[in-house]
Write an enzyme that holds these catalytic residues in place. Structure first.
Site, PDB file in Angstrom:
ATOM      1  N   ASN A 159      -7.168   2.873 -12.370  1.00 58.56           N
ATOM      2  CA  ASN A 159      -6.809   3.683 -13.550  1.00 58.56           C
ATOM      3  C   ASN A 159      -6.739   3.017 -14.849  1.00 58.56           C
ATOM      4  OD1 ASN A 159      -5.451   5.461 -11.832  1.00 58.56           O
ATOM      5  ND2 ASN A 159      -3.779   4.117 -11.189  1.00 58.56           N
ATOM      6  N   VAL A 217       0.379  -1.326 -15.214  1.00 60.06           N
ATOM      7  CA  VAL A 217       0.538  -2.617 -15.399  1.00 60.06           C
ATOM      8  C   VAL A 217      -1.063  -2.995 -16.221  1.00 60.06           C
ATOM      9  CG1 VAL A 217       0.094  -4.988 -14.350  1.00 60.06           C
ATOM     10  CG2 VAL A 217       1.549  -3.348 -13.230  1.00 60.06           C
ATOM     11  N   HIS A 263      -7.131  -3.841 -12.526  1.00 61.19           N
ATOM     12  CA  HIS A 263      -6.833  -4.068 -11.160  1.00 61.19           C
ATOM     13  C   HIS A 263      -7.639  -2.819 -10.400  1.00 61.19           C
ATOM     14  CE1 HIS A 263      -3.356  -1.866 -12.679  1.00 61.19           C
ATOM     15  NE2 HIS A 263      -3.557  -1.285 -11.611  1.00 61.19           N
ATOM     16  N   HIS A 288      -7.299  -0.441  -6.905  1.00 60.45           N
ATOM     17  CA  HIS A 288      -6.450   0.077  -5.967  1.00 60.45           C
ATOM     18  C   HIS A 288      -7.422   0.291  -4.778  1.00 60.45           C
ATOM     19  CE1 HIS A 288      -2.753   0.950  -8.199  1.00 60.45           C
ATOM     20  NE2 HIS A 288      -3.526   1.122  -9.122  1.00 60.45           N
TER      21      HIS A 288
HETATM   22  P1  5GP Z   1      -1.414   1.186 -12.122  1.00 61.71           P
HETATM   23  O1  5GP Z   1      -0.732   2.445 -11.899  1.00 61.71           O
HETATM   24  O2  5GP Z   1      -1.015   0.171 -13.244  1.00 61.71           O
HETATM   25  O3  5GP Z   1      -2.815   1.413 -11.913  1.00 61.71           O
HETATM   26  O4  5GP Z   1      -0.911   0.464 -10.777  1.00 61.71           O
HETATM   27  C1  5GP Z   1       0.135  -0.676 -10.581  1.00 61.71           C
HETATM   28  C2  5GP Z   1       0.447  -1.064  -9.238  1.00 61.71           C
HETATM   29  O5  5GP Z   1       1.136  -2.167  -9.049  1.00 61.71           O
HETATM   30  C3  5GP Z   1       1.449   0.087  -8.669  1.00 61.71           C
HETATM   31  O6  5GP Z   1       0.926   0.763  -7.631  1.00 61.71           O
HETATM   32  C4  5GP Z   1       2.653  -0.770  -8.483  1.00 61.71           C
HETATM   33  O7  5GP Z   1       3.092  -0.255  -7.228  1.00 61.71           O
HETATM   34  C5  5GP Z   1       2.108  -2.167  -8.305  1.00 61.71           C
HETATM   35  N1  5GP Z   1       2.969  -3.505  -8.544  1.00 61.71           N
HETATM   36  C6  5GP Z   1       3.755  -3.308  -9.703  1.00 61.71           C
HETATM   37  N2  5GP Z   1       4.745  -4.409  -9.496  1.00 61.71           N
HETATM   38  C7  5GP Z   1       4.258  -5.114  -8.648  1.00 61.71           C
HETATM   39  C8  5GP Z   1       4.755  -6.260  -8.044  1.00 61.71           C
HETATM   40  O8  5GP Z   1       5.688  -7.052  -8.674  1.00 61.71           O
HETATM   41  N3  5GP Z   1       4.006  -6.723  -6.949  1.00 61.71           N
HETATM   42  C9  5GP Z   1       3.110  -5.887  -6.158  1.00 61.71           C
HETATM   43  N4  5GP Z   1       2.471  -6.228  -5.249  1.00 61.71           N
HETATM   44  N5  5GP Z   1       2.740  -4.676  -6.737  1.00 61.71           N
HETATM   45  C10 5GP Z   1       3.375  -4.451  -7.843  1.00 61.71           C
END
Ligand code: 5GP
Length: 113
Positions: free
Chosen positions: A86, A95, A99, A101
């Site tokens: 993303n 975040v 990264h 997924h």
């Molecule tokens: P994004 O939407 O930015 O692509 O995905 C961020 C991901 O980080 C989400 O799937 C969320 O569940 C995961 N995430 C957010 N905070 C934490 C955390 O403190 N620990 C872990 N293991 N995952 C997190």
């Protein structure tokens, strides 16, 4: 202000780490969207894919190789897995630390939601 992923990489907050090397840390997503949901995170805090340049080609390639490794080790090499990156608000990036997924263990629809 470090992101939550920088703090996980620095081992300041706990995570279920499944892979770690000189460049990458991979750990279980705290809110899994599939039976297998791992985040592949470079140690270098690049905020978004748009911020990566040619000098990041190595790390971007390593992220994909780690995605394949963790999915294969978990037994998803034959049935397959999905990689999602993303980038920015419309994509739902929450975040601001690059990264990937890695999702597996169920069927995924197309087009994505
Ligand atoms: P994004 O939407 O930015 O692509 O995905 C961020 C991901 O980080 C989400 O799937 C969320 O569940 C995961 N995430 C957010 N905070 C934490 C955390 O403190 N620990 C872990 N293991 N995952 C997190």
């Amino acid at each position: 202000m470090p992101t939550v992923f920088e703090r996980i990489v620095a081992r300041e907050i706990p995570a279920a780490i499944v892979h770690e090397d000189e460049w990458i840390v991979a750990f279980r997503d705290i809110e899994p969207q599939a039976p297998f949901h791992v985040l592949v995170v470079p140690r270098t805090p690049i905020p978004r894919l748009r911020d990566a340049g040619p000098e990041e080609a190595g790390i971007l390639g390593r992220m994909l190789l780690v995605a394949r490794k963790v999915a294969t080790e978990a037994g998803y090499d034959d049935v397959g897995f999905r990689c999602v990156l993303n980038d920015g608000p419309d994509a739902g990036q929450v975040v601001p630390h690059l990264h990937l997924h890695v999702l597996a263990g169920r069927g995924f629809g197309w087009p994505p939601g």
